[in-house]
Motif scaffolding. Structure first.
Motif, PDB file in Angstrom:
ATOM      1  N   HIS A  81       0.887  -1.259  -0.098  1.00  0.00           N
ATOM      2  CA  HIS A  81      -0.160   0.172   0.015  1.00  0.00           C
ATOM      3  C   HIS A  81       0.822   1.193   0.148  1.00  0.00           C
ATOM      4  O   HIS A  81       0.665   2.306  -0.581  1.00  0.00           O
ATOM      5  CB  HIS A  81      -0.889   0.005   1.072  1.00  0.00           C
ATOM      6  CG  HIS A  81      -2.125  -0.871   1.093  1.00  0.00           C
ATOM      7  ND1 HIS A  81      -3.072  -0.632   0.139  1.00  0.00           N
ATOM      8  CD2 HIS A  81      -2.591  -1.927   1.773  1.00  0.00           C
ATOM      9  CE1 HIS A  81      -4.020  -1.606   0.198  1.00  0.00           C
ATOM     10  NE2 HIS A  81      -3.725  -2.601   1.221  1.00  0.00           N
ATOM     11  N   VAL A  82       2.096   1.085   0.697  1.00  0.00           N
ATOM     12  CA  VAL A  82       2.751   2.413   0.716  1.00  0.00           C
ATOM     13  C   VAL A  82       3.336   2.507  -0.724  1.00  0.00           C
ATOM     14  O   VAL A  82       3.420   3.683  -1.095  1.00  0.00           O
ATOM     15  CB  VAL A  82       3.846   2.380   1.833  1.00  0.00           C
ATOM     16  CG1 VAL A  82       4.765   3.601   1.871  1.00  0.00           C
ATOM     17  CG2 VAL A  82       3.301   2.095   3.355  1.00  0.00           C
ATOM     18  N   GLY A  83       3.743   1.602  -1.290  1.00  0.00           N
ATOM     19  CA  GLY A  83       4.346   1.737  -2.734  1.00  0.00           C
ATOM     20  C   GLY A  83       3.227   2.265  -3.319  1.00  0.00           C
ATOM     21  O   GLY A  83       3.905   2.963  -4.557  1.00  0.00           O
ATOM     22  N   GLY A  84       2.096   2.106  -3.309  1.00  0.00           N
ATOM     23  CA  GLY A  84       1.078   2.450  -3.853  1.00  0.00           C
ATOM     24  C   GLY A  84       0.990   4.104  -4.092  1.00  0.00           C
ATOM     25  O   GLY A  84       0.232   4.779  -4.798  1.00  0.00           O
ATOM     26  N   LEU A  85       1.287   4.266  -2.828  1.00  0.00           N
ATOM     27  CA  LEU A  85       1.340   6.072  -2.766  1.00  0.00           C
ATOM     28  C   LEU A  85       2.311   6.662  -3.759  1.00  0.00           C
ATOM     29  O   LEU A  85       2.114   7.832  -4.257  1.00  0.00           O
ATOM     30  CB  LEU A  85       1.618   6.596  -1.331  1.00  0.00           C
ATOM     31  CG  LEU A  85       0.871   6.068   0.012  1.00  0.00           C
ATOM     32  CD1 LEU A  85       1.540   6.254   1.128  1.00  0.00           C
ATOM     33  CD2 LEU A  85      -0.454   6.738  -0.120  1.00  0.00           C
ATOM     34  N   PHE A  86       3.508   5.826  -4.210  1.00  0.00           N
ATOM     35  CA  PHE A  86       4.218   6.676  -5.273  1.00  0.00           C
ATOM     36  C   PHE A  86       4.214   5.810  -6.454  1.00  0.00           C
ATOM     37  O   PHE A  86       4.332   6.429  -7.594  1.00  0.00           O
ATOM     38  CB  PHE A  86       5.602   6.406  -4.472  1.00  0.00           C
ATOM     39  CG  PHE A  86       5.873   6.747  -3.354  1.00  0.00           C
ATOM     40  CD1 PHE A  86       5.905   8.182  -3.040  1.00  0.00           C
ATOM     41  CD2 PHE A  86       5.872   5.730  -2.141  1.00  0.00           C
ATOM     42  CE1 PHE A  86       6.174   8.569  -1.503  1.00  0.00           C
ATOM     43  CE2 PHE A  86       6.422   6.277  -0.999  1.00  0.00           C
ATOM     44  CZ  PHE A  86       6.188   7.853  -0.751  1.00  0.00           C
ATOM     45  N   GLY A  87       3.522   4.539  -6.743  1.00  0.00           N
ATOM     46  CA  GLY A  87       3.849   3.712  -7.735  1.00  0.00           C
ATOM     47  C   GLY A  87       3.032   4.280  -9.051  1.00  0.00           C
ATOM     48  O   GLY A  87       2.317   5.271  -8.674  1.00  0.00           O
ATOM     49  N   PRO A  88       3.153   3.610  -9.887  1.00  0.00           N
ATOM     50  CA  PRO A  88       2.435   4.081 -11.347  1.00  0.00           C
ATOM     51  C   PRO A  88       0.929   3.690 -10.716  1.00  0.00           C
ATOM     52  O   PRO A  88       0.575   2.830 -10.060  1.00  0.00           O
ATOM     53  CB  PRO A  88       2.642   2.965 -12.439  1.00  0.00           C
ATOM     54  CG  PRO A  88       3.366   1.941 -11.331  1.00  0.00           C
ATOM     55  CD  PRO A  88       3.848   2.419 -10.335  1.00  0.00           C
ATOM     56  N   ARG A  89       0.036   4.586 -11.197  1.00  0.00           N
ATOM     57  CA  ARG A  89      -1.221   4.547 -11.079  1.00  0.00           C
ATOM     58  C   ARG A  89      -1.889   3.819 -12.220  1.00  0.00           C
ATOM     59  O   ARG A  89      -2.266   4.411 -13.328  1.00  0.00           O
ATOM     60  CB  ARG A  89      -1.917   5.890 -10.727  1.00  0.00           C
ATOM     61  CG  ARG A  89      -1.137   6.446  -9.763  1.00  0.00           C
ATOM     62  CD  ARG A  89      -1.825   7.304  -8.751  1.00  0.00           C
ATOM     63  NE  ARG A  89      -2.310   8.468  -9.472  1.00  0.00           N
ATOM     64  CZ  ARG A  89      -3.360   9.087  -8.802  1.00  0.00           C
ATOM     65  NH1 ARG A  89      -4.010   8.634  -7.614  1.00  0.00           N
ATOM     66  NH2 ARG A  89      -3.869  10.239  -9.532  1.00  0.00           N
ATOM     67  N   PRO A  90      -2.289   2.403 -12.141  1.00  0.00           N
ATOM     68  CA  PRO A  90      -2.563   1.591 -13.068  1.00  0.00           C
ATOM     69  C   PRO A  90      -3.796   1.765 -14.125  1.00  0.00           C
ATOM     70  O   PRO A  90      -4.057   1.611 -15.151  1.00  0.00           O
ATOM     71  CB  PRO A  90      -2.771   0.275 -12.586  1.00  0.00           C
ATOM     72  CG  PRO A  90      -3.035   0.447 -11.054  1.00  0.00           C
ATOM     73  CD  PRO A  90      -2.451   1.708 -10.766  1.00  0.00           C
ATOM     74  N   LEU A  91      -4.673   2.947 -13.365  1.00  0.00           N
ATOM     75  CA  LEU A  91      -5.807   3.314 -14.162  1.00  0.00           C
ATOM     76  C   LEU A  91      -6.022   4.762 -14.740  1.00  0.00           C
ATOM     77  O   LEU A  91      -6.833   5.354 -14.962  1.00  0.00           O
ATOM     78  CB  LEU A  91      -7.238   3.024 -13.461  1.00  0.00           C
ATOM     79  CG  LEU A  91      -7.715   1.440 -13.247  1.00  0.00           C
ATOM     80  CD1 LEU A  91      -8.883   1.459 -12.421  1.00  0.00           C
ATOM     81  CD2 LEU A  91      -7.708   0.944 -14.522  1.00  0.00           C
ATOM     82  N   GLN A  92      -4.545   5.310 -14.550  1.00  0.00           N
ATOM     83  CA  GLN A  92      -4.405   6.654 -14.883  1.00  0.00           C
ATOM     84  C   GLN A  92      -4.923   6.943 -16.321  1.00  0.00           C
ATOM     85  O   GLN A  92      -4.768   6.153 -17.336  1.00  0.00           O
ATOM     86  CB  GLN A  92      -2.919   7.005 -15.125  1.00  0.00           C
ATOM     87  CG  GLN A  92      -2.670   8.384 -15.115  1.00  0.00           C
ATOM     88  CD  GLN A  92      -2.774   9.190 -13.752  1.00  0.00           C
ATOM     89  OE1 GLN A  92      -2.237   8.793 -12.675  1.00  0.00           O
ATOM     90  NE2 GLN A  92      -3.294  10.395 -13.692  1.00  0.00           N
ATOM     91  N   GLY A  93      -5.851   8.060 -16.536  1.00  0.00           N
ATOM     92  CA  GLY A  93      -6.068   8.325 -17.874  1.00  0.00           C
ATOM     93  C   GLY A  93      -7.342   7.547 -18.145  1.00  0.00           C
ATOM     94  O   GLY A  93      -7.997   7.591 -19.526  1.00  0.00           O
ATOM     95  N   ARG A  94      -7.821   6.349 -17.339  1.00  0.00           N
ATOM     96  CA  ARG A  94      -9.151   5.576 -17.838  1.00  0.00           C
ATOM     97  C   ARG A  94     -10.368   6.124 -17.381  1.00  0.00           C
ATOM     98  O   ARG A  94     -10.203   6.842 -16.121  1.00  0.00           O
ATOM     99  CB  ARG A  94      -9.029   4.233 -17.094  1.00  0.00           C
ATOM    100  CG  ARG A  94      -7.564   3.292 -17.810  1.00  0.00           C
ATOM    101  CD  ARG A  94      -8.073   2.930 -18.967  1.00  0.00           C
ATOM    102  NE  ARG A  94      -6.831   1.573 -19.093  1.00  0.00           N
ATOM    103  CZ  ARG A  94      -6.943   0.938 -20.196  1.00  0.00           C
ATOM    104  NH1 ARG A  94      -7.920   1.230 -21.000  1.00  0.00           N
ATOM    105  NH2 ARG A  94      -6.066   0.073 -20.430  1.00  0.00           N
ATOM    106  N   ARG A  95     -11.376   5.950 -17.797  1.00  0.00           N
ATOM    107  CA  ARG A  95     -12.807   6.474 -17.336  1.00  0.00           C
ATOM    108  C   ARG A  95     -13.528   5.141 -16.857  1.00  0.00           C
ATOM    109  O   ARG A  95     -13.735   4.189 -17.563  1.00  0.00           O
ATOM    110  CB  ARG A  95     -13.539   6.992 -18.569  1.00  0.00           C
ATOM    111  CG  ARG A  95     -13.001   8.547 -18.799  1.00  0.00           C
ATOM    112  CD  ARG A  95     -14.254   9.322 -19.500  1.00  0.00           C
ATOM    113  NE  ARG A  95     -15.267   9.297 -18.690  1.00  0.00           N
ATOM    114  CZ  ARG A  95     -16.497   9.409 -19.219  1.00  0.00           C
ATOM    115  NH1 ARG A  95     -16.902   9.247 -20.408  1.00  0.00           N
ATOM    116  NH2 ARG A  95     -17.547   9.651 -18.344  1.00  0.00           N
ATOM    117  N   VAL A  96     -13.933   5.494 -15.761  1.00  0.00           N
ATOM    118  CA  VAL A  96     -14.473   4.298 -15.160  1.00  0.00           C
ATOM    119  C   VAL A  96     -16.025   4.607 -14.444  1.00  0.00           C
ATOM    120  O   VAL A  96     -16.129   5.684 -13.787  1.00  0.00           O
ATOM    121  CB  VAL A  96     -13.700   3.799 -13.780  1.00  0.00           C
ATOM    122  CG1 VAL A  96     -14.428   2.601 -12.991  1.00  0.00           C
ATOM    123  CG2 VAL A  96     -12.311   3.244 -14.260  1.00  0.00           C
ATOM    124  N   VAL A  97     -16.955   3.583 -14.893  1.00  0.00           N
ATOM    125  CA  VAL A  97     -18.320   3.870 -14.262  1.00  0.00           C
ATOM    126  C   VAL A  97     -18.886   2.805 -13.436  1.00  0.00           C
ATOM    127  O   VAL A  97     -18.637   1.820 -13.904  1.00  0.00           O
ATOM    128  CB  VAL A  97     -19.277   4.108 -15.446  1.00  0.00           C
ATOM    129  CG1 VAL A  97     -20.772   4.384 -15.012  1.00  0.00           C
ATOM    130  CG2 VAL A  97     -18.967   5.254 -16.291  1.00  0.00           C
TER     131      VAL A  97
END
Ligand code: C5P
Length: 401
Positions: free
Chosen positions: A178-194
């Motif tokens: 989880h701490v890595g997730g604060l810095f890591g790549p954001r895997p849904l960056q740029g995606r639109r989610v409903v």
């Protein structure tokens, strides 16, 4: 991913007074193994559980315990520590520190540091399950979440006090992730989610409706998890008593028909659709214009089918990656797989309802995931954690498409 995300990151680990503090020594080691530099700040109560010497040994650094110690402040004062940090993780976070953080107190080194830093703040709560469910704690946690504090866990399971439930601190390796997730790549960056969430209400007359027990919590947790993964999130919600996760756009609807229309209006450019709502399959064929009066001993209500929102999304072209939910009371795997095929879904998440650790109106969940060529279980864990894991899983599958 975590390895590189944490390399050379400066992590302040705040340890507060709880029995889970013994796990924090291992957490320091795990964070360092992932490449982070760690400095430990302990509250006075924490030192009653584990000695500063232990943390000094595992972190290889002096441990900070006091705001008003001139010698320690001269070496690295609270402002210097606050500036040094790339992230602050409080683990375990006791009910007391959550209250003090929620109310902006600065009555010891750790809380002062948390006010003085611009680095992201995360907490890993650990406490007895009844304390965790107390409205005061609930309010403090939601206040912190609204301010953007990341809340990791807690997990569900055996507690040091001999009870069973939500309140265990997450295991060190999960916290490192989880701490890595604060810095890591954001895997849904740029995606639109409903995401759809909650129940629908189908009116019988102006005062009565048919509905179900869905609280909306799982759908709301999914919307927050997708946002954390970098997505642009639209939440279409039936009537629920939940606050909108910050940064998520929300459309409120009442009936399945309204939910269908709201979803259709949001489909353009949608990359991922998660149908988590408990949509009524049927609605009364006639809605009485005035309140129905009691006259006969028996009365019959004729019902007609609602549109299947999920199936219509899955049938669209082009279509988003489509995830459905199957809430079942029996033969979970059989029914869930049947729905996946029938509705043409990329993934189905099945859960048993009416269980102490999964289903409607409880805080935890256990999901069976089934896709075309495989299946796995997630949880039992808090709905927030299961949502994080489901989003990570879906993002991974989407990246392979
Ligand atoms: O067929 P069943 O209602 O059990 O399927 C559940 C899944 O289908 C959920 O993901 C739910 O959101 C979705 N659904 C829907 N529209 C309906 C009924 C269910 O989108 N009318």
């Amino acid at each position: 991913m975590t390895e590189s995300a944490l390399r050379q990151r400066h992590i302040i680990l705040g340890v507060t007074g709880g029995i889970a503090a013994y796990k924090s020594a291992d957490l320091v080691r795990r964070l360092r193994e992932a490449g982070a530099e760690v400095r430990v700040v302990m509250t006075r109560a924490a030192t009653e559980f584990v000695t500063p010497l232990t943390f000094q040994a595992v972190s290889g650094q002096p441990v900070h315990t006091s705001l008003l110690d001139p010698e320690a402040e001269a070496a690295m004062g609270h402002i210097a520590l606050a500036r040094w940090a790339d992230a602050v993780l409080v683990a375990p976070a006791s009910a007391d520190v959550l209250a003090r953080l929620a109310h902006g107190q600065a009555n010891d080194l750790l809380t002062t540091l948390c006010l003085a830093t611009e680095a992201p703040l995360a907490v890993a709560p650990a406490m007895n399950r009844v304390m965790w469910l107390h409205p005061a704690v609930r309010d403090n946690v939601s206040l912190l979440e609204r301010r953007g504090v990341a809340v990791f866990g807690p997990a569900v399971g055996d507690q040091a006090c001999g009870e069973q439930g939500a309140g265990r601190m997450l295991e060190p390796l999960e916290l490192v992730r989880h701490v890595g997730g604060l810095f890591g790549p954001r895997p849904l960056q740029g995606r639109r989610v409903v995401v759809t969430a909650g129940p629908t209400r189908e009116a019988l007359d102006p005062v009565r409706f048919i509905s179900n027990r869905s609280s909306g919590r799982m759908g709301f947790a999914l919307a927050a998890a997708a946002r954390d993964a970098g997505a642009d999130v639209e939440l279409v919600s039936g009537p629920v008593a939940l606050e909108t996760p910050p940064g998520v756009r929300r459309t409120d609807v009442e009936t399945a028909g309204e939910m269908h229309d709201a979803v259709q209006a949001l489909l353009d450019g949608c990359d991922l659709f998660i149908g988590c709502a408990a949509v009524a399959d049927y609605r009364p064929a006639q809605v009485a214009s005035g309140k129905i009066k009691k006259r006969e001993q028996q009365m019959q209500v004729e019902l007609e089918r609602n549109p299947d929102i999920l199936a219509s999304v899955a049938a669209a072209s082009p279509r988003p990656f489509t995830v459905g939910f199957a809430a079942e009371t029996e033969d979970l795997q059989g029914h869930a797989e049947d729905k996946r095929r029938r509705k043409g879904l990329d993934l189905i998440a099945g859960n048993l309802v009416g269980q102490p650790d999964s289903g409607f109106d409880v805080d935890s969940n256990r999901l069976w995931l089934r896709w075309q060529d495989g299946d796995c279980w997630l949880g039992p864990a808090s709905k927030a954690q299961v949502a994080d894991e489901l989003i990570a899983f879906v993002a991974d599958r989407m990246s392979k498409e």
